[in-house]
Design an enzyme around this catalytic site. Structure first.
Site, mmCIF file in Angstrom:
data_model
loop_
_atom_site.group_PDB
_atom_site.id
_atom_site.type_symbol
_atom_site.label_atom_id
_atom_site.label_comp_id
_atom_site.label_asym_id
_atom_site.label_seq_id
_atom_site.Cartn_x
_atom_site.Cartn_y
_atom_site.Cartn_z
ATOM 1 N N ASP A 1 0.725 -1.120 0.025
ATOM 2 C CA ASP A 1 0.052 -0.041 0.034
ATOM 3 C C ASP A 1 0.824 1.272 0.014
ATOM 4 O O ASP A 1 1.854 1.107 0.525
ATOM 5 C CB ASP A 1 -0.883 0.018 1.193
ATOM 6 C CG ASP A 1 -2.154 0.704 1.152
ATOM 7 O OD1 ASP A 1 -2.433 1.455 -0.010
ATOM 8 O OD2 ASP A 1 -2.752 1.283 2.107
ATOM 9 N N ASN B 1 -10.522 -3.230 -6.444
ATOM 10 C CA ASN B 1 -9.682 -2.104 -7.055
ATOM 11 C C ASN B 1 -10.365 -1.835 -8.406
ATOM 12 O O ASN B 1 -9.941 -0.640 -9.083
ATOM 13 C CB ASN B 1 -8.187 -2.552 -7.147
ATOM 14 C CG ASN B 1 -7.482 -2.349 -6.089
ATOM 15 O OD1 ASN B 1 -6.478 -3.214 -5.879
ATOM 16 N ND2 ASN B 1 -7.962 -1.584 -5.073
HETATM 17 C C1 FPP Z 1 -1.742 0.149 -3.795
HETATM 18 O O1 FPP Z 1 -1.062 1.594 -3.584
HETATM 19 C C2 FPP Z 1 -0.835 -0.849 -4.828
HETATM 20 C C3 FPP Z 1 -1.731 -1.447 -5.855
HETATM 21 C C4 FPP Z 1 -3.150 -1.360 -5.901
HETATM 22 C C5 FPP Z 1 -1.110 -1.811 -7.054
HETATM 23 C C6 FPP Z 1 0.368 -2.480 -6.623
HETATM 24 C C7 FPP Z 1 0.814 -3.259 -7.848
HETATM 25 C C8 FPP Z 1 2.364 -3.521 -8.294
HETATM 26 C C9 FPP Z 1 3.336 -3.016 -7.198
HETATM 27 C C10 FPP Z 1 2.635 -4.241 -9.326
HETATM 28 C C11 FPP Z 1 2.789 -5.762 -9.059
HETATM 29 C C12 FPP Z 1 2.802 -6.415 -10.364
HETATM 30 C C13 FPP Z 1 2.934 -7.716 -10.575
HETATM 31 C C14 FPP Z 1 2.707 -8.440 -11.913
HETATM 32 C C15 FPP Z 1 3.812 -8.646 -9.642
HETATM 33 P P1 FPP Z 1 -2.274 2.372 -3.526
HETATM 34 O O2 FPP Z 1 -2.364 2.900 -5.112
HETATM 35 O O3 FPP Z 1 -3.498 1.884 -3.059
HETATM 36 O O4 FPP Z 1 -1.834 3.777 -2.701
HETATM 37 P P2 FPP Z 1 -2.188 4.783 -2.006
HETATM 38 O O5 FPP Z 1 -3.073 4.017 -1.142
HETATM 39 O O6 FPP Z 1 -1.285 5.677 -1.578
HETATM 40 O O7 FPP Z 1 -3.323 5.451 -3.035
#
Ligand code: FPP
Length: 248
Positions: free
Chosen positions: A28, A76
């Protein structure tokens, strides 16, 4: 505690025989990391991929056996379409780019979740990467994509009910062990340690069944900034815990 950041070898204050077998991560804070830098949110996801790759290498270097990452939850889809599309394309691109290295590193990749609703081109890439690494003997890397713990449990219940309807199973045969065979994670050990970054004290529908006795570690660090030093701290905290599994 050893404060080195790029530790190749297991830090001296960690006991190899008491390392978690399986670590799960809720990655996160990508969006906030980008916003703090006046960058578009997608840049946070890009940096987040680098963090995940580094964590995988670290697990390999330090002798951990399994890593599960929450890449995309069933909820999501509610994000702006542009971000959802970006993530789907990113997953596909990573799989294409990293497959040869995963094979060379003996990583076994597996995807869990409702994969049938993902874009077809991503589904094809997922299938290919799982087939190509099926025989790998190294770290088991599981990516939860379009995953929801409640949905997984409902999916298992439906499959069990169907077996009963067909006369292939009796209700009295249902046990915890049997139920697990119907989960997306069949064959994967339960996580010993669950790490969540960015300080939120939530499970967010992740591995609800599987984390019943996992130790939970929450750090304020945003996912793109999570590094070996942070992982070292998480493992150190884990080794200080006493796991009792409900006993005294
Ligand atoms: C959460 O941060 C993160 C995600 C929803 C995506 C995470 C995905 C990756 C790092 C790629 C992994 C890929 C593979 C194929 C292994 P957020 O967007 O919720 O952050 P926020 O809470 O600050 O808005």
């Amino acid at each position: 505690m050893n404060q080195g950041i790029w530790l190749q070898d297991l830090p001296v204050d960690l006991e190899p025989e008491r390392l978690p077998h399986h670590v799960a991560v809720i990655m996160d804070g990508n969006g906030r990391w980008a916003q703090h830098r006046n960058l578009p949110r997608i840049m946070g996801h890009r940096k987040g991929v680098e963090t995940l790759k580094e964590l995988l290498r670290c697990c390999r270097d330090w002798g951990l056996k399994a890593l599960t990452a929450y890449a995309f939850s069933s909820e999501n889809w509610g994000r702006p379409l542009e971000e959802v599309n970006f993530l789907m394309t990113l997953f596909e691109k990573i799989l294409r780019q990293e497959l040869q290295e995963m094979i060379a590193e003996d990583i076994q990749i597996r995807f869990v979740g409702n994969l049938s609703s993902l874009p077809l081109s991503l589904q094809a890439e997922i299938k290919h990467s799982m087939e190509m690494t099926r025989q790998s003997q190294g770290i088991k890397f599981t990516v939860a994509t379009n995953y929801g713990g409640r949905q997984e449990i409902v999916h298992a219940c439906k499959a069990i009910a169907t077996q009963i309807q067909k006369g292939l199973l009796k209700p009295e045969e249902i046990s915890e062990g049997l139920f697990e065979k119907y989960l997306y994670t069949v064959g994967i050990s339960h996580p010993d340690l669950l790490i969540r970054t960015s300080g939120e004290m939530r499970i967010s529908n992740f591995l609800l069944w599987q984390i019943a006795y996992s130790e939970i570690y929450v750090t304020e660090t945003l996912w793109p900034d999570f590094n070996r030093h942070e992982f070292h701290q998480a493992l150190y905290a884990y080794q200080k815990r006493e796991r009792r599994f409900g006993k005294i």
